[in-house]
Design a protein around this motif. Sequence first.
Motif, PDB file in Angstrom:
ATOM      1  N   THR A  75       0.831  -1.206   0.000  1.00  0.00           N
ATOM      2  CA  THR A  75       0.000   0.000   0.000  1.00  0.00           C
ATOM      3  C   THR A  75       0.859   1.246   0.000  1.00  0.00           C
ATOM      4  OG1 THR A  75      -1.774  -1.102   1.249  1.00  0.00           O
ATOM      5  CG2 THR A  75      -1.782   1.304   1.259  1.00  0.00           C
ATOM      6  N   PHE A 106      -1.018   0.428 -11.405  1.00  0.00           N
ATOM      7  CA  PHE A 106      -1.878   1.601 -11.313  1.00  0.00           C
ATOM      8  C   PHE A 106      -1.189   2.689 -12.133  1.00  0.00           C
ATOM      9  CE2 PHE A 106      -3.357  -0.046  -7.099  1.00  0.00           C
ATOM     10  CZ  PHE A 106      -4.729   0.141  -7.231  1.00  0.00           C
ATOM     11  N   VAL A 119      -7.844   6.539 -13.479  1.00  0.00           N
ATOM     12  CA  VAL A 119      -6.784   5.598 -13.167  1.00  0.00           C
ATOM     13  C   VAL A 119      -6.927   4.399 -14.092  1.00  0.00           C
ATOM     14  CG1 VAL A 119      -8.163   4.554 -11.300  1.00  0.00           C
ATOM     15  CG2 VAL A 119      -5.707   4.151 -11.394  1.00  0.00           C
ATOM     16  N   THR A 121      -5.661   0.521 -14.836  1.00  0.00           N
ATOM     17  CA  THR A 121      -5.008  -0.651 -14.265  1.00  0.00           C
ATOM     18  C   THR A 121      -4.671  -1.622 -15.389  1.00  0.00           C
ATOM     19  OG1 THR A 121      -7.111  -1.806 -13.864  1.00  0.00           O
ATOM     20  CG2 THR A 121      -6.235  -0.411 -12.082  1.00  0.00           C
ATOM     21  N   LEU A 137     -12.098   8.244 -10.873  1.00  0.00           N
ATOM     22  CA  LEU A 137     -12.183   8.158  -9.421  1.00  0.00           C
ATOM     23  C   LEU A 137     -13.380   8.951  -8.909  1.00  0.00           C
ATOM     24  CD1 LEU A 137      -8.366   8.476  -8.706  1.00  0.00           C
ATOM     25  CD2 LEU A 137      -9.782   6.443  -8.350  1.00  0.00           C
ATOM     26  N   HIS A 146      -4.938   9.425  -0.527  1.00  0.00           N
ATOM     27  CA  HIS A 146      -5.780   8.239  -0.587  1.00  0.00           C
ATOM     28  C   HIS A 146      -4.874   7.029  -0.725  1.00  0.00           C
ATOM     29  CE1 HIS A 146      -9.704  10.312  -1.055  1.00  0.00           C
ATOM     30  NE2 HIS A 146      -8.945  11.265  -1.576  1.00  0.00           N
ATOM     31  N   SER A 147      -5.364   5.889  -0.261  1.00  0.00           N
ATOM     32  CA  SER A 147      -4.536   4.686  -0.285  1.00  0.00           C
ATOM     33  C   SER A 147      -4.823   3.856  -1.530  1.00  0.00           C
ATOM     34  CB  SER A 147      -4.772   3.836   0.976  1.00  0.00           C
ATOM     35  OG  SER A 147      -6.080   3.300   0.993  1.00  0.00           O
ATOM     36  N   TYR A 148      -3.740   3.300  -2.085  1.00  0.00           N
ATOM     37  CA  TYR A 148      -3.813   2.446  -3.268  1.00  0.00           C
ATOM     38  C   TYR A 148      -3.037   1.179  -2.946  1.00  0.00           C
ATOM     39  CZ  TYR A 148      -5.215   6.950  -5.119  1.00  0.00           C
ATOM     40  OH  TYR A 148      -5.853   8.153  -5.300  1.00  0.00           O
ATOM     41  N   SER A 149      -3.662   0.024  -3.165  1.00  0.00           N
ATOM     42  CA  SER A 149      -3.087  -1.240  -2.694  1.00  0.00           C
ATOM     43  C   SER A 149      -3.207  -2.344  -3.731  1.00  0.00           C
ATOM     44  CB  SER A 149      -3.816  -1.721  -1.428  1.00  0.00           C
ATOM     45  OG  SER A 149      -3.847  -0.747  -0.413  1.00  0.00           O
ATOM     46  N   PHE A 159      -6.968  -5.149  -6.822  1.00  0.00           N
ATOM     47  CA  PHE A 159      -6.576  -3.742  -6.799  1.00  0.00           C
ATOM     48  C   PHE A 159      -7.569  -3.013  -5.898  1.00  0.00           C
ATOM     49  CE2 PHE A 159      -4.898  -5.504 -10.617  1.00  0.00           C
ATOM     50  CZ  PHE A 159      -3.861  -4.711 -11.077  1.00  0.00           C
ATOM     51  N   VAL A 161      -8.673   0.739  -3.851  1.00  0.00           N
ATOM     52  CA  VAL A 161      -8.564   2.177  -3.639  1.00  0.00           C
ATOM     53  C   VAL A 161      -9.315   2.500  -2.358  1.00  0.00           C
ATOM     54  CG1 VAL A 161      -9.147   4.460  -4.533  1.00  0.00           C
ATOM     55  CG2 VAL A 161      -8.384   2.665  -6.099  1.00  0.00           C
TER      56      VAL A 161
END
Length: 308
Positions: A75, A106, A119, A121, A137, A146-149, A159, A161
């Motif tokens: 993350t 991403f 975004v 992917t 988004l 914001h978190s992206y994992s 994936f 968000v």
Amino acid sequence: MSRVPLLLGLFMGFVFVGVAFAAAATATAKFDELFQPSWALDHFIHEGDLLKLKLDNYSGAGFVSKSKYMFGKVTVQLKLVEGDSAGTVTAFYMSSEGPNHNEFDFEFLGNTTGEPYSVQTNVYVNGVGNREQRLNLWFDPTKDFHSYSFFWNQRQVIFLVDETPIRVHTNMEHKGIPFPKDQAMGVYSSIWNADDWATQGGRVKTDWSHAPFIATYKAFEINACECPTVSSKSVEDLVKRCSSSSSDGKKYWWDEPNLGVLSLHQSHQLMWVRAKHMVYDYCSDTARFPVMPVECVHHSHTKVVGKN
């Protein structure tokens, strides 16, 4: 599409947790503990716990994790380029090496002021990509972090968000479809100029009068299985090392049965994202794929857990 390095990582040990992705015990780490610059060190800006990557008409910048990983969760918290960012791409991805590499991407595509941030992917398996999905988004990613994992195990890649699943790639090896489970991957991030394709298919070019373009990072987290950068172990040994089938009998949190499929709540979240925010799916692109890729047929029937 071409891309330049990007991202972050840390070995947190083999942690056992019993519930969902967010339940994994993680702690944020400083950039230098996990990563190192891969190019353009003079385009890095350190401000306390924040890391900023700068793009101008001389160069972009990128970094790479010091270790490689197989299975777990990675993350980053990211605040994207503000204002007119047309032509720019901020990338966060994982990748192995070589022509037959695996990769999860991403790619945040810049826009002109007032347009939604999108975004893209992508998933590469054994060097085969061209599996793009793109969505707008549901928030302004330039105003706050914001978190992206990425979460992945032997059964699925997800994936996320802000912990909301936006894409799922399930293991369908039983149907003859390769799955990315046999290569350790580094974590990368970068910012770079891609005005030949990034904004409105390349029709809108980068306005360098708005440079420098800044992407800001914090809260790097990796709760995953660290693999030796150079290893004499076989692929089978590495897979066993990072799975509950290892000889020591350890149960790793990413191998818990409930993490092999989406929960009912997560499935509903994914359907909402696809219905309300997706603007491109390669599975629906009959010009590129006159015959629907076989994984698209099966991914349209996502498995879910009966209770969330």
